[in-house]
Design an enzyme around this catalytic site. Structure first.
Site, short mmCIF file in Angstrom:
data_model
loop_
_atom_site.label_atom_id
_atom_site.label_comp_id
_atom_site.label_asym_id
_atom_site.label_seq_id
_atom_site.Cartn_x
_atom_site.Cartn_y
_atom_site.Cartn_z
N SER A 95 0.83 -1.21 0.00
CA SER A 95 0.00 0.00 0.00
C SER A 95 0.86 1.26 0.00
CB SER A 95 -0.94 -0.01 1.21
OG SER A 95 -0.18 -0.10 2.40
N GLY A 96 1.98 1.19 -0.72
CA GLY A 96 2.76 2.40 -0.99
C GLY A 96 2.23 3.06 -2.24
N LYS A 117 1.15 -5.44 4.90
CA LYS A 117 1.56 -6.22 6.07
C LYS A 117 1.45 -5.47 7.39
CE LYS A 117 6.35 -6.83 6.42
NZ LYS A 117 7.68 -7.12 5.82
N ALA A 128 9.30 9.32 2.27
CA ALA A 128 10.03 10.05 1.22
C ALA A 128 9.98 11.54 1.52
CB ALA A 128 9.42 9.75 -0.14
N GLU A 196 17.69 19.12 -7.21
CA GLU A 196 18.47 18.22 -6.36
C GLU A 196 19.73 17.78 -7.09
OE1 GLU A 196 15.87 15.01 -5.25
OE2 GLU A 196 15.24 16.02 -3.43
N HIS A 316 22.51 5.84 1.68
CA HIS A 316 22.49 7.26 1.92
C HIS A 316 23.69 7.57 2.81
CE1 HIS A 316 21.29 11.28 2.89
NE2 HIS A 316 20.31 11.19 2.00
N ARG A 371 26.31 11.22 -3.83
CA ARG A 371 26.05 10.35 -2.68
C ARG A 371 26.99 9.15 -2.57
NH1 ARG A 371 19.55 9.21 -2.40
NH2 ARG A 371 18.99 11.34 -1.95
N HIS A 432 19.45 2.53 1.72
CA HIS A 432 18.37 3.48 1.43
C HIS A 432 17.42 3.00 0.34
CE1 HIS A 432 16.54 7.39 1.45
NE2 HIS A 432 16.93 7.69 0.23
N ARG A 467 20.52 5.36 -8.70
CA ARG A 467 19.25 6.07 -8.87
C ARG A 467 19.46 7.57 -8.79
NH1 ARG A 467 14.92 7.66 -4.71
NH2 ARG A 467 16.75 7.70 -3.36
C1 LIG Z 1 13.65 8.00 4.13
C2 LIG Z 1 13.35 7.88 2.66
C3 LIG Z 1 13.33 9.01 1.86
C4 LIG Z 1 13.06 8.91 0.50
N1 LIG Z 1 12.96 10.03 -0.26
C5 LIG Z 1 12.60 9.93 -1.57
C6 LIG Z 1 12.37 11.08 -2.37
O1 LIG Z 1 12.48 12.20 -1.90
N2 LIG Z 1 12.01 10.91 -3.66
C7 LIG Z 1 11.87 9.68 -4.24
O2 LIG Z 1 11.54 9.59 -5.42
N3 LIG Z 1 12.05 8.58 -3.48
C8 LIG Z 1 12.40 8.67 -2.19
N4 LIG Z 1 12.56 7.54 -1.44
C9 LIG Z 1 12.31 6.23 -2.07
C10 LIG Z 1 10.81 6.04 -2.25
O3 LIG Z 1 10.15 6.49 -1.13
C11 LIG Z 1 10.45 4.60 -2.48
O4 LIG Z 1 11.27 4.00 -3.42
C12 LIG Z 1 9.00 4.47 -2.96
O5 LIG Z 1 8.16 5.13 -2.07
C13 LIG Z 1 8.62 3.01 -3.09
O6 LIG Z 1 7.23 2.91 -3.26
P1 LIG Z 1 6.56 1.48 -3.36
O7 LIG Z 1 5.12 1.68 -3.51
O8 LIG Z 1 7.26 0.69 -4.37
O9 LIG Z 1 6.93 0.78 -1.98
P2 LIG Z 1 6.60 1.22 -0.50
O10 LIG Z 1 6.16 2.62 -0.43
O11 LIG Z 1 7.74 0.83 0.34
O12 LIG Z 1 5.35 0.30 -0.16
C14 LIG Z 1 5.51 -1.08 -0.01
C15 LIG Z 1 4.29 -1.65 0.63
O13 LIG Z 1 4.32 -3.06 0.58
C16 LIG Z 1 3.97 -3.56 1.86
N5 LIG Z 1 4.58 -4.90 1.99
C17 LIG Z 1 5.89 -5.22 1.95
N6 LIG Z 1 6.02 -6.55 2.10
C18 LIG Z 1 4.77 -7.05 2.25
C19 LIG Z 1 4.26 -8.35 2.45
N7 LIG Z 1 5.05 -9.43 2.57
N8 LIG Z 1 2.93 -8.50 2.54
C20 LIG Z 1 2.09 -7.44 2.44
N9 LIG Z 1 2.54 -6.19 2.27
C21 LIG Z 1 3.85 -6.00 2.16
C22 LIG Z 1 4.50 -2.53 2.81
O14 LIG Z 1 3.88 -2.66 4.06
C23 LIG Z 1 4.13 -1.28 2.08
O15 LIG Z 1 2.79 -0.97 2.28
C24 LIG Z 1 12.84 7.63 -0.07
C25 LIG Z 1 12.87 6.50 0.72
C26 LIG Z 1 13.12 6.61 2.08
C27 LIG Z 1 13.11 5.37 2.92
#
Ligand SMILES: Cc1cc2nc3c(=O)[nH]c(=O)nc-3n(C[C@H](O)[C@H](O)[C@H](O)COP(=O)(O)OP(=O)(O)OC[C@H]3O[C@@H](n4cnc5c(N)ncnc54)[C@H](O)[C@@H]3O)c2cc1C
Length: 1002
Positions: A95-96, A117, A128, A196, A316, A371, A432, A467
């Protein structure tokens, strides 16, 4: 010389079999396998983390009946096979940003389950800070964004992916705003765009320094309001449910553990999107929240999906080092607190604990270096001084400025007794972002049917080896959207079977073990988790070496073995599931994927730095690819596995279950195939035209001279086999042949341009095809000829180009060879256009192979500095790769010019290079030892034997199946099969299209 050489090219594939190599094949690294019955104690043969869930593969007895599968179901839930089962059109794991964005779109076409999860918002997305990049300023351009991305990615990015993402980005941002996301605006009322590191323009859309939280908020709001979406929080996805449909693995849903009720809940779905984010927690210090345990990569790997580029872990450089704070946090943080790069941007200076400024020693840009450079410098300082953190000092800046620019950082540090306006901040690098993941095509498709990926779990080719800041939220948005249409299409052609749920054994919750035992198990697991993280940090961190990686692999394997042994001693059973244990096995798996990939990359590029290969190597400018273990299946028949993968794999392979009910629903029906090529795909043309190739060519498989420069089947034969077509008759050998299913126009020595080794260049082959087609039309209804309509339904394959380069090397300078490539490819494009005019639509194009790895190239090379680490001639391989890059671009242009066409660019180069670079580990002899077969008209003098660098090559073969090269120029049947197994399932097609699906992507 009439060398017709293998065509093909592209990605370096690192096979992920390193652990097997080291352990003599005892352990199979986190692969999937079908239902297995375990006799005796499993530990002897199979480890729990590796195969416990093999039971999730559908066994044979559960053939789905056609009637059952056509029932249209909406959300429902039933209990019948010992647990609850839910049925949805679309299952979304995560749910990202990626999962939510996709869910909102597919909900317009069916029922959706969002499975996550932890709490709904808990995700990397939520943390982010900086923002999302997109070209929104009139002074900016897509080209500029592309260029910045490619430079940051150390030239390993997939250019087509980069173009798609940079082009579609702005629209994705507008959609987010329309959904309610509120980003910062400037005084002029327009979006405020930040700049950036690595970006040459202002293009970062942001919501203060909490962009992710705002995106998550807006998307969650929309999801909750959508009646077609059901949300399941605290549901941990354990494993994907798969079945076999002919050669294809099909995803049919996912098993989950409700961590609040401790109930196993099965989701059956027509389509599954994996959007489970990253794997930061394979390291002890990470900016990722606790949910990022690599579950998605591990689940996909077990489900036979292809994994790519896992060696590229972004660290990072400056996370807050809690142990350097005056008041330590009471509880260890789940994820490290990020000290933004802007602190360095605003004049922050890095010191070691002796208060020596060190950055200028490492890079002239000092603290403003990228970085990865800063992270490496810090790492070096930590190791040199045996410290655990360094200091980042901004205190020389006016207090007001610090407090207004970094209010959050200042407040966080102050809470722990540190005033950043007066004292330096303790910092340490932290894991990171994962650039690698599940290999995805341009629409988020994977090689597992019905399984799509988006976001950090995916490897789309956007990031390459590093990246660019703020490109990951963008990638997630673009791919979540692009996966929608193919998902809808797939949904229409697939179905849900109410009775299918009982076909997979259910995981069980370990209630039977009792609380004390479970506490012991969980305590041990926590300990093991910390130990794994420490191994990864120590040996697979920012700076690596071959010895460190080998040590890591050994220690990870050992730790995993010990852990499993412990579990089973406590009474743990293979089907048991608990959140901590499942995460642990996923952490082990993800860690091994990283180590395996890192070991394969024998160069330093982007985020992967190894002291043993400190420079970038052009011949390695290829993604690493971890193949699904099933690709190994067919090799069994060639006996290549023995002593390499061990009996474990063979056992697994023989147990693979086939469920045939969906056969051909999705596959393209190619009634015929027409091939154009050189001796790599010549099935007798040259012999028919110019007289037979002398023995021993062709004898082994056919029992009589067949005119092939091989001891048996060629890749083209394996393509025919996969399409269930008969082997192709050579066009020139037309007496008594049957052309009902196509014809092969390839001849040995052929090139694309005229004037090479053979008169039968591509232009001639196309003319022959046209004559053939015209004559076929006149002789309609002859049983041995195809029907007219079938020409437009046929598959047109190409395996040609290598002789253009080989001839060039022989007769002109290297520079001329490079200059000739555009013209060669123009002529290739001309040939394709002529076929298109004749009605051809579906093209399957092999890129050109590693010319410099052929023994004959090596033998005739006189410059030892021109050899790479695998003994291949660098200049020739570089030319082949340049040819391939331009070929790929040419196919994109052709696609635009020929609107009804479908092109599949197939990366044969990578498969062949991979085979050559790991030949001995794959059960072959040294790749430069060839069999002493002869190729038409030319012989490497086997009587005297060729001697290269003191090694004698070219012994007569008693066992060709262990040789890569048949005659110094061509590949043996065993090698062709090895390569075919890797290219035909789509692992090496740019869009992961298997040969049976090559009619898609029109
Ligand atoms: C501190 C930080 C700062 C960042 N800043 C930036 C930024 O400024 N700009 C940028 O572009 N990116 C940034 N990033 C990277 C970016 O946030 C992520 O790459 C992006 O949000 C990933 O999105 P996603 O939907 O793929 O995964 P996520 O947002 O990580 O979502 C994954 C989801 O899957 C769920 N999940 C995982 N495993 C399971 C399982 N086994 N069963 C059920 N659910 C599960 C999790 O609970 C979560 O809901 C940052 C990351 C971090 C950690």
């Amino acid at each position: 010389m009439a060398a017709s050489v293998a065509t093909g090219s592209s990605n370096l594939h690192s096979g992920f079999n390193t652990s097997r190599r080291l352990q003599g094949g005892r352990q199979l690294a986190c692969t999937n396998s079908p239902a297995l019955s375990f006799n005796g104690w499993l530990h002897k043969d199979l480890s729990w983390s590796q195969v416990a869930f093999k039971v999730l593969e559908m066994p044979k007895k559960c053939n789905l009946s056609q009637s059952a599968v056509t029932r249209r179901l909406s959300v429902s839930s039933c209990i019948g096979d010992g647990g609850s089962t839910k049925y949805f059109d679309f299952a979304v794991i995560g749910s990202g940003v990626a999962g939510l964005r996709y869910a909102l779109e597919v909900a317009k076409h069916g029922t959706v389950a969002v499975i996550t999860k932890a709490e709904l918002h808990e995700s990397n997305t939520n943390y982010a800070q900086g923002g999302v990049s997109a070209v929104l300023c009139p002074k900016d351009s897509v080209e500029s964004h592309m260029q910045d991305t490619i430079v940051a990615g150390a030239y390993l990015c997939d250019e087509e992916t980069v173009r798609v993402v940079c082009t579609e980005g702005p629209e994705r941002i507008r959609e987010l705003i329309a959904m309610g996301a509120m980003f910062d605006h400037g005084e002029d009322g327009n979006l405020h765009l930040a700049r950036e590191g690595g970006h040459s323009h202002r293009r970062i859309v942001h919501a203060a320094d909490m962009t992710g939280r705002e995106i998550e908020r807006a998307l969650l709001q929309a999801v909750i309001n959508d009646p077609n979406i059901s949300v399941f929080q605290h549901h941990f996805a354990i494993d994907l449910l798969t079945s076999q449909d002919g050669p294809d693995t099909v995803c049919r849903g996912v098993d989950t553990l409700n961590t609040e009720t401790q109930e196993v809940v099965r989701f059956l779905s027509r389509v599954t999107l994996l959007a489970s984010g990253g794997a930061g927690h394979i390291y002890p210090c990470t900016t990722n929240p606790l949910v990022a345990t690599g579950d998605g990569m591990a689940m996909a790997h077990r489900a036979q999906a292809v994994i790519s580029n896992m060696e590229f872990v972004q660290f990072h450089p400056t996370a807050l080092a809690d142990e350097g704070l005056p008041i330590k946090p009471k509880k260890a943080r789940e994820n490290a607190f990020l000290i933004s790069e802007a602190v360095r941007g605003d004049g922050g200076i890095l010191y070691n604990l002796s208060m020596e400024r060190f950055m200028p020693k490492y890079d002239e840009r000092a603290e403003l270096a990228p970085r990865d450079v800063v992270a490496r410098a810090i790492d070096d300082q930590l190791k040199k001084h045996n410290d655990t953190y360094v200091l980042l000092d901004i205190s020389h800046t006016p207090r007001e400025k610090i407090l207004s620019h970094f209010p959050n950082i200042a407040a966080e540090c102050l809470q722990h007794g540190l005033d950043i306006t007066r004292q330096p901040i303790p910092v340490v690098p932290a894991a990171h972002y994962m650039c690698g993941g599940v290999r995805a095509g341009l629409e988020g498709e994977t090689n597992v049917r019905g399984l799509y990926v988006a976001g950090e779990v995916a490897c789309t080719g956007l990031h390459g080896a590093n990246r660019l800041a703020s490109n990951s939220l963008l990638e997630a948005l673009v791919f979540a959207r692009r996966a929608v249409q193919p998902s809808i299409d797939h949904k229409k052609s697939s179905s849900l079977d109410l009775s299918a749920s009982s076909c997979w054994a259910r995981p069980v919750v370990p209630n039977a073990l009792g609380t004390d035992t479970m506490d012991t198990i969980l305590g041990k697991t926590e300990e093991v988790r910390r130990e794994l993280q420490s191994i990864m940090w120590r040996y697979v961190g920012i700076v690596r070496s071959t010895t460190m990686l080998k040590t890591a692999l050994e220690r990870v394997d050992e730790l995993e073995t010990q852990w499993e042994k412990f579990l089973f001693e406590q009474g743990w059973k293979q089907t048991m599931v608990a959140l901590e244990a499942c995460e642990m096995r996923n952490l082990f798996c993800s860690a091994k994927l990283v180590v395996g990939s890192a070991m394969a990359r024998q160069e330093s590029r982007g985020l992967h730095y190894t002291i043993d290969f400190p420079h970038v190597q052009e011949s390695m400018r290829l993604p690493t690819v971890i193949f699904p273990s099933a690709a190994v299946n067919e090799m069994d028949s060639m006996k290549l596995l023995v002593g390499v993968f061990g009996t474990l794999v063979l056992k697994m392979v023989t147990d693979v279950t086939l469920v045939g009910s969906h056969a051909d629903v999705r596959n393209c029906k190619f009634p015929a195939m027409y091939n154009f090529g050189d001796s790599n795909s010549d099935t007798g043309g040259i012999s028919a035209a110019l007289g037979e190739i002398p023995p021993p060519n062709g004898e082994t498989f056919f029992g009589h001279p067949s005119g092939r420069s091989c001891d048996g089947r060629l890749i083209i034969d394996f393509i025919a086999e996969r399409l269930k077509l008969p082997y192709l008759s050579a066009y020139l050998d037309s007496v008594g042949t049957d052309f009902r299913h196509g014809a092969n126009f390839a001849t040995g020595g052929s090139s694309i341009r005229p004037g090479g080794y053979s008169p039968f260049h591509l232009g001639v082959q196309i003319s022959q095809f046209k004559q053939f087609k015209a004559r076929t039309n006149r002789l309609r209804n002859q049983r041995h000829l195809p029907r007219e309509v079938e020409f437009s339904k046929a598959l047109y394959t190409f395996e040609i180009g290598q002789n253009d380069l080989a001839y060039g090397f022989q007769h002109s300078s290297e520079e001329d060879v490079w200059k000739s490539i555009p013209d060669i490819l123009n002529q290739f494009a001309e040939a394709v256009k002529q076929l298109y005019k004749e009605g051809a639509k579906f093209f399957w194009v092999h890129n050109t192979g590693p010319l410099g790895c052929l023994p004959y190239s090596v033998i005739y090379n006189s410059d030892p500095n021109n050899l790479d680490g695998n003994g291949c001639v660098k200049s020739r391989n570089n030319a082949a790769q340049e040819f391939n890059r331009q070929l790929e671009r040419k196919l994109s242009q052709l696609k635009e010019q020929l609107p009804r066409s479908s092109f599949t660019y197939v990366d044969v180069y990578s498969a062949k290079y991979r085979l050559i670079s790991t030949a001995e580990n794959q059960g072959f002899v040294h790749p430069m030892e060839f069999c002493c077969g002869s190729y038409y008209g030319y012989h490497i003098d086997c009587g005297k034997k060729a001697v290269v660098n003191g090694t004698v090559y070219g012994n007569p073969c008693t066992d060709p199946s262990r040789h890569v090269s048949w005659d110094g120029v061509h590949y043996s049947e065993a090698a062709n099969l090895w390569v075919a197994n890797r290219i035909l399932n789509g692992s090496l097609s740019r869009r992961a299209v298997s040969v049976q699906e090559a009619c898609k992507h029109i």
